[in-house]
Design an enzyme around this catalytic site. Sequence first.
Site, short mmCIF file in Angstrom:
data_model
loop_
_atom_site.label_atom_id
_atom_site.label_comp_id
_atom_site.label_asym_id
_atom_site.label_seq_id
_atom_site.Cartn_x
_atom_site.Cartn_y
_atom_site.Cartn_z
N GLU A 58 45.21 39.68 43.98
CA GLU A 58 44.54 40.19 42.67
C GLU A 58 43.95 41.60 43.37
O GLU A 58 43.57 42.10 44.09
CB GLU A 58 43.53 39.39 42.63
CG GLU A 58 42.60 39.64 41.05
CD GLU A 58 41.30 38.59 40.66
OE1 GLU A 58 41.16 38.13 39.91
OE2 GLU A 58 40.85 38.40 42.04
N GLY B 277 35.71 37.99 49.03
CA GLY B 277 34.80 36.57 49.17
C GLY B 277 35.31 35.29 49.27
O GLY B 277 35.28 34.93 49.98
N GLU C 67 40.72 32.41 44.19
CA GLU C 67 40.54 31.71 42.65
C GLU C 67 41.61 31.10 42.91
O GLU C 67 41.74 29.81 41.98
CB GLU C 67 40.24 31.93 41.60
CG GLU C 67 40.81 32.20 40.74
CD GLU C 67 39.77 33.71 40.76
OE1 GLU C 67 40.42 34.32 39.29
OE2 GLU C 67 39.16 34.12 41.63
N HIS D 274 31.36 29.40 42.24
CA HIS D 274 32.12 30.19 41.67
C HIS D 274 33.78 30.24 41.71
O HIS D 274 34.54 30.29 40.64
CB HIS D 274 32.18 31.66 42.65
CG HIS D 274 32.50 32.79 41.87
ND1 HIS D 274 32.07 33.92 41.13
CD2 HIS D 274 33.14 33.29 41.89
CE1 HIS D 274 32.17 35.38 40.59
NE2 HIS D 274 33.98 34.09 40.72
N GLU D 275 34.22 29.86 42.35
CA GLU D 275 35.74 30.00 42.50
C GLU D 275 36.57 29.07 42.37
O GLU D 275 37.25 28.40 41.42
CB GLU D 275 36.67 29.72 43.93
CG GLU D 275 35.85 30.98 45.18
CD GLU D 275 35.98 32.38 44.17
OE1 GLU D 275 37.11 32.32 43.35
OE2 GLU D 275 35.63 33.06 44.19
N HIS E 59 36.06 29.06 38.50
CA HIS E 59 38.29 29.77 38.10
C HIS E 59 38.31 28.83 37.77
O HIS E 59 39.52 29.32 37.48
CB HIS E 59 38.06 31.01 39.43
CG HIS E 59 37.60 32.55 39.35
ND1 HIS E 59 37.37 32.30 38.25
CD2 HIS E 59 37.25 32.48 40.18
CE1 HIS E 59 36.64 33.57 38.32
NE2 HIS E 59 36.35 33.95 39.52
N GLU F 47 35.48 36.37 35.68
CA GLU F 47 34.44 36.48 36.48
C GLU F 47 32.98 36.49 36.45
O GLU F 47 32.13 35.76 36.97
CB GLU F 47 34.98 38.17 37.09
CG GLU F 47 36.13 38.52 37.80
CD GLU F 47 36.19 36.97 38.80
OE1 GLU F 47 35.64 36.79 39.17
OE2 GLU F 47 37.98 37.29 39.62
#
Length: 838
Positions: free
Chosen positions: A127, A265, A268, A299-300, A303, A322
């Site tokens: 990405e 960090g 995804e 968080h991932e 996604h 995001e």
Amino acid sequence: MSSANLTREETAQRSQAVCLETIAVNLDLTQAADPAVSGFPVTTTLTFTATTPNTWIDFIGEAVNSVTVNGENHAVDWDGSRIHVTGLAEHNTVTVDSVGAYSRSGEGMHRYVDPADNNTYLYTQYEPADSRRVMACFEQPDLKARYTFTVQAPTGWSVLSNGVATDTRISSNSQTVTFAETKPISSYITCVTAGPYHRVDAVWNSPTQSVDLGVLCRASLAEHLDSHEIIEITQQGLDFFTTAFDYEYPWGKYDQIFVPEYNLGAMENPGLVTFTEAYIFRGAATRSQHENRANTILHEMAHMWFGDLVTMKWWDDLWLKESFADYMGAHALVHATTFTDAWVTFANRRKAWAYQQDQLPTTHPIVADIHDLEAAKLNFDGITYAKGAAVLKQLVAYVGQDAFFTAAQRYFRRHEYANTTLNDLLVILEEVSGKDVHAWSQAWLETTGMSTLAAHEDNGHVTLTQDVARPHRLNIGLYGWEKETTQDDLTPLSVHDVTIDKETNTITVPGWEDAALRVINEDDWTYAKVRLDDTSLHAVKQGLSGVSSALTRALLWSALWNAVRDAQLPTSEYVSIVAQHAPHENNSALLSGVLANTFYAIEHYAAPDSRNTLRSLWAHTTWDALAAATPASDSQLAWARSLGEITSVADTHAHAVAEILSGSRPAPEGLALDPDLRWQWLTALCTLGQAGRVEADDQLSRDNTGDGRTAHLRALASQPTSEQRAANWQTAWEDTSLSNDHLSAVIDGFNAGSRTDLTESYAPEYFTRIREAWNARSIEIARRLVVGLYPSHASDSLVADWLQDNQDAPASLRRLIVEQRDHARRAAQARAGDDSTK
């Protein structure tokens, strides 16, 4: 413009003319362990329809050997990033035989050799636009394909991709692994990892599906991998999201792999999420660190739906994944795990990132105007993530939580495996909520800047002002003094739900005049910077640590920090408040954030004539707080790390630190001198010139790992001599063999100790180098150079001259310079406000 920097307009034209169907990728990684082999063979076959006879396919690598179009050889027309193909038919099969390049920058196919056991590890990271460094593809999110990966690798290696391995054939010294065809996904979320990774297996079951789970890391880190907690969070997250979204997990399996020298960090990639190894704790770790890792896991996971199942059409709408994932990470932590105070961390730390970014001259709407890929790379910022998430929290307050999640469910069903824009979401939100979400979007998502909220009372009326008029639904909390406790505590009196939409709003808040503390945005529903009135500031100075709610304390710490950054509160006064109240802060996320902010304020915002005094004060504060902290507690570890920071610029306790490291003085009871803490303290001593190669080599013999090698490099690079800083300068710019992490270690050494006397002479040369570096290096490496070596002490006229003379420079490079200049200006303003001579 470089041909590698794709624009929104040309990719939109390509997606109008091309409909991608499948991509088959064959990677030969069998020679990866040989350092003399710089690249890997890769054959890519793309099938697509076209309404134009000509297009281009993206690829960046060492060579393109051949191209065939519909079975016929095609002349290789490759400019280093684009393979131009002609003679296309309505339906096409194009095969590209090429050689990709192994990376040391964390972009494309990253190759890492573990010094602990000499094992080689590979992983991909793409990405926004680095899948073309591994395979020939259409490098844009709205050209999705069904991918099939076949990977040849050494026998004994663990080989993974997005799909499940369907076939493995083993020869004498290699294996060929074929993976199941994926569902339609964008190129940037495909992934391949290979190496002798350690693996822990588990499973997640629901009433309707069973998903195999895997947690992997390098073999040398296996003893530190707390896979049980990672798996538990993963299972809790899958329970939560599949229920909340009313949509089964779409990607078959769920592997999570921790990889070295990672720039992010996490990422995804569906079915194969990659994480930084910083989330594998080699020693003591605070609850805040565990919460941060859990947040990233969730968080991932969010996604998998927001971003992977439904993907933005172009990077303008990066926030569609995001911002949602950032919001969902905290929301899911609160509702599905033991980390029920996740919004505290969000209020104090994630939003601080947003506030900083949103006050730069380069601020942009959450829905941004992203012209090209370089701009996209730099837009993974505090606005797209944290501001967007904060605004979503306000949206949930506006439409209601039930309506929000019902809209998400419809969004996934209506647009599964497709690409969307802002309007696609707004239409569904209005359908569900019945509210004018388009107007809300215009106020919050499509405008720039942030509101600053302040209040004052006059004749019983409270006037609430904001400098950027937006609709807010927020709470105002009133607090008074509790005299029954052994110390004066601020206790809640009442909370008032308020809605405002104008620059000046007159509201009724019963009890305002009698309250000792008035907290605007109590419960942190909205996104705004808050100014404390004089009465409240006085109360905070006296009783901040006596506020029982961690979320309220987070908001108060945030208000104080914003006041320092805005030169509204002198740094010396801020440090005094922290010194009084931080030793009593029991939330590890708040404490670690406040301690980091305090050190930054001393080094950047303190007046020069008071800086050494503040350094000494803070050194004594950290030493005393460390001694008083509960053994083996989060607070003890946080203060120990803070002691390492301040010791790099103040020798007040350097001798004691050296004695503890050598063993001639006992460490505080319960303090684990793990490798990370030992390296931090030793680097501080090296920065002061009170340790050097002998001590660094001794520590490396204790920790001869990848992290140890990087820390050893950083420690030696931090030595306070002009010769060392000159060597750092040349190495950073000239040594292209450095990995991303080693480059950062050298840059950290160059800046260590705030020794402008050793670095200020390099400012003119910096401005002669940055354009060449931007053009010659990958964007990740170039960004580290441009930001890390920026001379914040340079005269503003020098920066202005460069901007004037380089108006034709890439917009993304100019953005970085403009932002760094603004940071320097803000620091100068704060120093002026802290100047005791005025």
